[in-house]
Write a protein that holds these residues in place. Structure first.
Motif, PDB file in Angstrom:
ATOM      1  N   GLY A   9      64.886  48.252  23.226  1.00 40.36           N
ATOM      2  CA  GLY A   9      63.544  48.841  22.981  1.00 40.36           C
ATOM      3  C   GLY A   9      62.809  48.449  21.712  1.00 40.36           C
ATOM      4  N   ALA A  10      63.618  48.220  20.714  1.00 40.01           N
ATOM      5  CA  ALA A  10      63.128  47.524  19.583  1.00 40.01           C
ATOM      6  C   ALA A  10      62.546  46.083  19.765  1.00 40.01           C
ATOM      7  CB  ALA A  10      64.121  47.654  18.206  1.00 40.01           C
ATOM      8  N   VAL A  11      63.386  45.354  20.340  1.00 35.02           N
ATOM      9  CA  VAL A  11      62.881  44.145  20.616  1.00 35.02           C
ATOM     10  C   VAL A  11      61.677  44.001  21.552  1.00 35.02           C
ATOM     11  CG1 VAL A  11      63.283  41.824  21.698  1.00 35.02           C
ATOM     12  CG2 VAL A  11      65.240  42.897  20.526  1.00 35.02           C
ATOM     13  N   ILE A  12      61.725  44.726  22.397  1.00 35.20           N
ATOM     14  CA  ILE A  12      60.302  44.813  23.396  1.00 35.20           C
ATOM     15  C   ILE A  12      59.303  45.514  22.622  1.00 35.20           C
ATOM     16  CG2 ILE A  12      59.398  45.967  25.306  1.00 35.20           C
ATOM     17  CD1 ILE A  12      62.196  45.328  26.453  1.00 35.20           C
ATOM     18  N   ALA A  13      59.346  46.436  21.703  1.00 33.21           N
ATOM     19  CA  ALA A  13      58.490  47.157  20.774  1.00 33.21           C
ATOM     20  C   ALA A  13      57.851  46.029  19.809  1.00 33.21           C
ATOM     21  CB  ALA A  13      58.723  48.194  20.225  1.00 33.21           C
ATOM     22  N   PHE A  14      58.616  45.196  19.373  1.00 35.15           N
ATOM     23  CA  PHE A  14      58.201  44.067  18.542  1.00 35.15           C
ATOM     24  C   PHE A  14      57.276  43.081  19.311  1.00 35.15           C
ATOM     25  CE2 PHE A  14      58.694  40.051  16.529  1.00 35.15           C
ATOM     26  CZ  PHE A  14      58.445  40.186  15.356  1.00 35.15           C
ATOM     27  N   ALA A  15      57.917  42.903  20.483  1.00 40.18           N
ATOM     28  CA  ALA A  15      57.175  41.644  21.431  1.00 40.18           C
ATOM     29  C   ALA A  15      55.727  42.182  21.871  1.00 40.18           C
ATOM     30  CB  ALA A  15      58.014  41.262  22.459  1.00 40.18           C
ATOM     31  N   ALA A  16      55.680  43.626  21.927  1.00 33.67           N
ATOM     32  CA  ALA A  16      54.355  44.126  22.570  1.00 33.67           C
ATOM     33  C   ALA A  16      53.396  44.124  21.550  1.00 33.67           C
ATOM     34  CB  ALA A  16      54.892  45.743  22.843  1.00 33.67           C
ATOM     35  N   ARG A  17      53.901  44.419  20.037  1.00 32.85           N
ATOM     36  CA  ARG A  17      53.037  44.515  19.086  1.00 32.85           C
ATOM     37  C   ARG A  17      52.454  43.016  18.884  1.00 32.85           C
ATOM     38  NH1 ARG A  17      56.123  48.076  16.266  1.00 32.85           N
ATOM     39  NH2 ARG A  17      55.230  50.177  16.299  1.00 32.85           N
ATOM     40  N   ALA A  18      53.454  41.944  19.125  1.00 33.19           N
ATOM     41  CA  ALA A  18      52.964  40.655  18.801  1.00 33.19           C
ATOM     42  C   ALA A  18      52.100  40.135  20.140  1.00 33.19           C
ATOM     43  CB  ALA A  18      54.232  39.688  18.946  1.00 33.19           C
ATOM     44  N   SER A  19      52.463  40.596  21.222  1.00 34.22           N
ATOM     45  CA  SER A  19      51.476  40.487  22.480  1.00 34.22           C
ATOM     46  C   SER A  19      50.063  41.026  22.247  1.00 34.22           C
ATOM     47  CB  SER A  19      52.129  41.044  23.594  1.00 34.22           C
ATOM     48  OG  SER A  19      51.184  40.844  24.745  1.00 34.22           O
ATOM     49  N   LEU A  20      49.806  42.186  21.552  1.00 37.37           N
ATOM     50  CA  LEU A  20      48.685  42.800  21.241  1.00 37.37           C
ATOM     51  C   LEU A  20      48.203  42.150  20.216  1.00 37.37           C
ATOM     52  CD1 LEU A  20      46.829  45.483  21.765  1.00 37.37           C
ATOM     53  CD2 LEU A  20      48.384  46.492  20.066  1.00 37.37           C
ATOM     54  N   ALA A  21      48.692  41.678  19.270  1.00 37.46           N
ATOM     55  CA  ALA A  21      48.218  40.799  18.038  1.00 37.46           C
ATOM     56  C   ALA A  21      47.444  39.688  18.610  1.00 37.46           C
ATOM     57  CB  ALA A  21      49.142  40.564  17.039  1.00 37.46           C
TER      58      ALA A  21
END
Lengths: 239, 299
Positions: free
Chosen positions: B184-196
């Motif tokens: 979950g943490a890895v994917i949340a980080f990736a989702a934020r990066a994707s959003l950015a």
């Protein structure tokens, strides 16, 4: 362009100005005020120009209207509602009533011109079949009928600007604000686009166009808001 | 007017981003692989504990300790015959001195025991676990005989086995939870990066009136399917690895916790369950991350 169906206007609400600024000021962070003591109304169904030199604050004023920023002080109401009191959940509905033409176009590079222009309708949940003809017609009208499958990167600046205008007007917004909408097109296309804005205004939309183009301003008998150093130096006469 | 050649299908609002997705896919697949193995471990521990407990609760051991020069083997055979007639006893088998010596060999060595060393005789009793003999029935039955009787109902071993299996089980479940949190943490980080990286998309949608749930939804869908694909890959590999180990080293009993067909539907459900959980965790992590980011950027 086939107008999309719209509910009958609320007569009480129609008496409210589309935009009201009351002693509005704006500063970014702890910097100086870049807009000061702005007070004016844009009555529903009116057509205005917003002029002023570069750096006068035109784009910032437009950002306040489409609520990309909140004022540092003062009151802004849109369609009779105080934007400061508006819950965040009400913003999408508000923004659907406003069409914005950005100076930097803000087209999505991975979408075709057609999909960029259709974006507001897609977001509103309309079926593709219901808007496909409207989008195609509007693109033809702004001279992009042959370019609807192209991606923005392959368009000239003028073509991108026309696509951005088409996106702003496709959903027949009640309020249209445009930041230098004719800055990248030739005079003939500029006049054609102005006719589009006038036609929308004739259909009931409130229109505010920010421009440097004095020829454009003089081509129409419309009131002018003039900004200098963040202050209004001329404002339209009261209706 | 209808223009010819209008596009029939709308393009995806969020374009694919293979450069970012590949490493995330690999990390998520590895996490799901490890979580699935841990899940298999938990299921195996559960299954093993049940098996061992059932085995222990269906057996008793009776010791006969002779104090004088009696024929202990004959006493054991006689006692076994009496015990076998008790209600709730299925079978009672007397073990000889040789059997008892074999049990003592790990402690006393293979040199043989002195003949005069009193070695207790053992009787293995198989009982009906649903209707066992009454408590104390064996002691009462054999109480009048000139030897001491000790009945071991394995209760202390059963508790120890259950404690051990429970420890393994909860350790494995804890590992699954930690791996799920890590995913979950890895994917949340990736989702934020994707959003950015695709803030232009979020901003354009926002400015044309898309509610947060619309913007969140396109990121959520993207990460759901990424999580599902990674989950299927990771869980599939874990199932293959588990099956191979269970039928290789596991066949010799070296890896008791790995799934074998006897583990049944619980273990069979772990792989698809892990893939689905991976997709749901990915979607939830992306949703929370993107919602938080949107609220932070547009208060």
């Amino acid at each position: 362009m086939t107008p999309n169906p719209r509910p009958a206007p609320d007569l009480n609400r129609a008496r409210d100005p589309a935009v009201r600024f009351d002693s509005v000021g704006l500063r970014y962070g702890r910097g100086p005020e870049i807009l000061s003591d702005l007070s004016f109304d844009l009555p529903s169904g009116s057509f205005h120009f917003l002029t002023g030199p570069s750096g006068a604050g035109k784009s910032s004023l437009l950002r306040l209207i489409y609520r990309a920023r909140q004022p540092s002080r003062g009151l802004i109401s849109l369609f009779g509602r105080d934007t400061a009191l508006m819950p965040r959940s009400a913003l999408p509905e508000l923004r659907r009533r406003i069409g914005v033409v950005f100076q930097d176009f803000r087209l999505l590079e991975h979408l075709t011109v057609f999909d960029n222009v259709a974006l507001p309708l897609r977001v509103a949940g309309q079926a593709r079949a219901s808007y496909a003809d409207d989008v195609a017609d509007l693109l033809s009208w702004v001279g992009l009928g042959e370019r609807m499958h192209a991606h923005p990167a392959s368009l000239s600046g003028g073509e991108q600007q026309r696509a951005a205008i088409a996106r702003a007007v496709i959903s027949r917004p009640e309020l249209l604000i445009a930041d230098e909408p004719t800055g990248n097109v030739d005079p003939a296309m500029g006049r054609r686009l102005l006719r589009l804005f006038v036609e929308l205004n004739r259909l009931g939309a409130t229109v505010l166009i920010a421009t440097h183009d004095i020829t454009l301003v003089r081509s129409l008998e419309a009131p002018v808001l003039e900004l200098a150093d963040g202050r209004l130096v001329s404002r339209p006469r009261a209706a | 007017m209808s223009a010819p050649g209008k596009p029939r299908r709308p393009a995806a609002l969020l374009p694919p981003d293979h450069a970012r997705d590949r490493p995330l896919f690999a990390v998520a697949a590895i996490l799901v692989f490890l979580a699935s193995l841990a899940g298999f471990g938990a299921a195996g521990a559960w299954q093993a504990a049940e098996g061992w407990t059932a085995q222990l609760s269906s057996e008793l051991t009776v010791q006969l300790i002779a104090h004088d020069a009696r024929d202990a083997d004959a006493d054991a055979v006689d006692a076994a015959a009496q015990i076998a007639r008790l209600p709730g006893v299925i079978e009672a088998t007397a073990r000889s001195r040789a059997d008892a010596e074999a049990l003592l060999r790990p402690w006393l060595g293979g040199a043989g025991l002195p003949d005069d060393l009193p070695v207790p005789r053992l009787i293995a009793v198989r009982i009906d676990p649903d209707a066992p003999p009454a408590p104390g029935a064996i002691e009462a039955l054999l109480g009048g005989n000139p030897y001491e009787v000790v009945v071991d109902d394995h209760a202390r071993w059963e508790a120890a086995v259950q404690r051990s299996a429970g420890t393994v089980r909860y350790f494995a479940l804890g590992l699954v939870a930690i791996l799920a949190l890590a995913a979950g943490a890895v994917i949340a980080f990736a989702a934020r990066a994707s959003l950015a990286a695709r803030w232009d998309v979020a901003e354009a949608l926002h400015l044309v009136g898309a509610p947060d749930r619309f913007v969140t939804g396109i990121f959520q869908r993207r990460f759901f399917f990424l999580g599902l694909k990674a989950g299927l890959a990771g869980a599939g590999l874990a199932a293959l690895a588990g099956y191979a180990l269970a039928h290789g080293a596991g066949a010799a009993g070296a890896v008791f916790f790995l799934p074998v067909p006897a583990l049944g539907w619980t273990a069979a459900a772990i792989a698809p369950g892990a893939a689905l959980a991976s997709a749901l965790i990915a979607a939830l992590a992306a949703r929370l991350a993107v919602t938080g980011e949107l609220k932070a950027r547009w208060p």
